[in-house]
Write an enzyme that holds these catalytic residues in place. Structure first.
Site, mmCIF file in Angstrom:
data_model
loop_
_atom_site.group_PDB
_atom_site.id
_atom_site.type_symbol
_atom_site.label_atom_id
_atom_site.label_comp_id
_atom_site.label_asym_id
_atom_site.label_seq_id
_atom_site.Cartn_x
_atom_site.Cartn_y
_atom_site.Cartn_z
ATOM 1 N N ASP A 170 0.848 -1.192 0.000
ATOM 2 C CA ASP A 170 0.000 0.000 0.000
ATOM 3 C C ASP A 170 0.886 1.245 0.000
ATOM 4 O OD1 ASP A 170 -2.092 1.745 0.289
ATOM 5 O OD2 ASP A 170 -3.019 0.677 1.960
ATOM 6 N N ASP A 230 -3.297 2.330 -5.863
ATOM 7 C CA ASP A 230 -2.101 2.364 -5.006
ATOM 8 C C ASP A 230 -1.988 1.163 -4.074
ATOM 9 O OD1 ASP A 230 -4.204 2.894 -3.357
ATOM 10 O OD2 ASP A 230 -3.404 4.757 -2.546
ATOM 11 N N GLU A 231 -2.658 0.078 -4.368
ATOM 12 C CA GLU A 231 -2.773 -0.996 -3.380
ATOM 13 C C GLU A 231 -2.994 -2.346 -4.061
ATOM 14 O OE1 GLU A 231 -6.131 -1.921 0.004
ATOM 15 O OE2 GLU A 231 -5.976 0.067 -0.837
#
Length: 414
Positions: free
Chosen positions: A11, A101-102
């Site tokens: 993350d 983003d993860e």
DNA sequence: TCTGGGGTCCTAGGACCC
DNA sequence: TCTGGGGTCCTAGGACCC
């Protein structure tokens, strides 16, 4: 012996804000917010003042007077987010991307090549830092739920490995809001009966938990609190719906407002559906009124749609029906269109006459073919010259509060 | 005074079918 | 008087996530 901890959850930290600080070194170490009217992301320096994503710019400035607002470099967010996820892909094909983003990754099959999962996680963090210049936190555990919680605990810029033999002692000390599925409402309900930690939650009787949260949610949370997480990592999930919405401020509920807005929204959605050959059978609209209460209305068709003007007309009919049911509401603050029951892959060229659901609007009409051809022409021109070169709903463009490039970041791959 | 945008999943009730 | 039971699909609403 317990199974090995091979699930990683990676993350990127305060992602948009970190990218801005990467691109402009003068912003490093300072409280910054990406956005303007609404805070889209806040740096850790800003979070220390209580600034959070989703907050209005005014509230944020009140909390942190020296807050710096920066315009978003949306293309760079996409590029760097993709690059970071690609680092995971260098170790295993078993990567499930959750958002820009993860992502989760399962490294069970590649430890003989790259070392222990903890080694791999450390390498990933180092590579993202040196090759991209971004901080990323990683959790390593036996299940997705634990890995996700571990990465939250690791933030900012950290690594946490949950030993399979010490899972419950790790889990039970943590606050309930770290659990997947505990939002503001559930948290408040638990707080009201004095439950703050996952350990306290685990000790509740099944009866009191289901009485508090309902049978399904209660059972699910009880299972997670005792560390039973059935979710498998799914590398190739397909989207189940696609939609678009537009906040309007406060506008009269008239067709002069509604029609161009719906055309613009339908254009956005239908273009994406056509690009992936995934028309859908269910059209849902949402109308939010002045008091922020919203109402949805849906119709499911026999044949799937992906034609802009047909989607717009269906949405218009649904909005009309919604307004007819709420005759006292004169002001609307948001309109949304969503299409679901998406086809896996629809061959438009073969199924054209049936695939347009035009019958739902005009029995016997053959105009659908012409509309589909017009959409294809528009799609092609946009591919060459960009979205703004041509299209519908230019009237509605003036009211957009968020740049299209930002909307695109949130869109799921169809 | 104002409160973004794109999604997933779950639930409950009703229609309909066998 | 009481009156199957299971399954599927649909609609509307809500909680939650990023």
């Amino acid at each position: 012996m317990a199974a090995a901890a091979t699930i990683l959850h990676a993350d990127l930290d305060a992602f948009y804000a970190s990218v801005e600080q990467l691109l402009d070194p003068s912003l490093r170490g300072r409280p910054i917010a990406v956005g303007g009217g609404v805070v889209l992301a806040a740096s850790y320096e800003a979070k220390a003042f209580g600034v959070r994503g989703g907050m209005s710019g005014r509230d944020a400035r009140e909390l942190c007077p020296q807050l710096v607002f920066v315009g978003g470099h949306f293309r760079d967010y996409q590029r760097l987010g993709d690059a970071a996820i690609k680092v995971l892909g260098d170790f295993t094909p078993l990567v499930e991307r959750i958002s820009i983003d993860e992502a989760f990754a399962d490294v069970a099959g590649c430890t003989h090549l790259f070392g222990t999962p903890a080694d791999i996680a450390a390498t990933i963090r180092r590579r993202v830092r040196t090759e991209l210049g971004l901080p990323i936190s990683v959790g390593v555990a036996r299940t997705k739920h634990l890995a996700k919680i571990a990465s939250q605990v690791a933030k900012p810029d950290g690594l946490v490995v949950v030993d399979p033999d010490a899972e419950l002692s790790f889990l039970h000390e943590l606050p309930v809001e770290l659990m997947w599925g505990v939002g503001p409402l559930t948290r408040a309900r638990l707080d009201a009966i004095g439950v703050a930690t996952i350990g306290q939650l685990a000790k509740l009787s099944e009866r009191s938990l289901t009485r508090l949260l309902g049978p399904a949610a209660g059972e699910k949370l009880a299972a997670l609190a005792w560390n039973h997480d059935p979710r498998q990592l799914k590398p190739h999930r397909r989207a189940r719906s696609a939609g678009a919405q537009s906040a309007l401020g406060r506008k009269p509920a008239t067709m002069q407002v509604i029609r161009p807005t719906l055309l613009h929204l339908a254009d956005r959605v239908a273009t994406r559906l056509r690009a992936k050959s995934r028309p859908g059978r269910t059209v849902t609209v949402r109308v939010r009124f002045a008091d922020m209460k919203s109402v949805t209305r849906a119709i499911t068709l026999d044949a799937p749609v992906c034609t802009t003007v047909i989607l717009a007309r269906l949405a218009e009919n649904l909005v009309r029906a919604t307004l007819a049911d709420h005759p006292r509401e004169r002001i609307i603050s948001l309109l949304a269109i969503s299409v679901s029951h998406l086809e896996e892959h629809w061959d438009l060229a073969l199924e054209l006459p049936l695939g347009l659901a035009d019958d739902a609007l005009r029995p016997g009409s053959t105009a659908g073919i012409a509309r589909w051809a017009a959409d294809c022409a528009i799609d092609k021109i946009r591919d060459r010259f960009g979205w703004e070169a041509i299209g519908y709903g230019s009237v509605a463009l003036a009211v957009r509060s968020v740049p299209d490039a930002f909307r695109e970041l949130a869109e799921k791959e169809l």
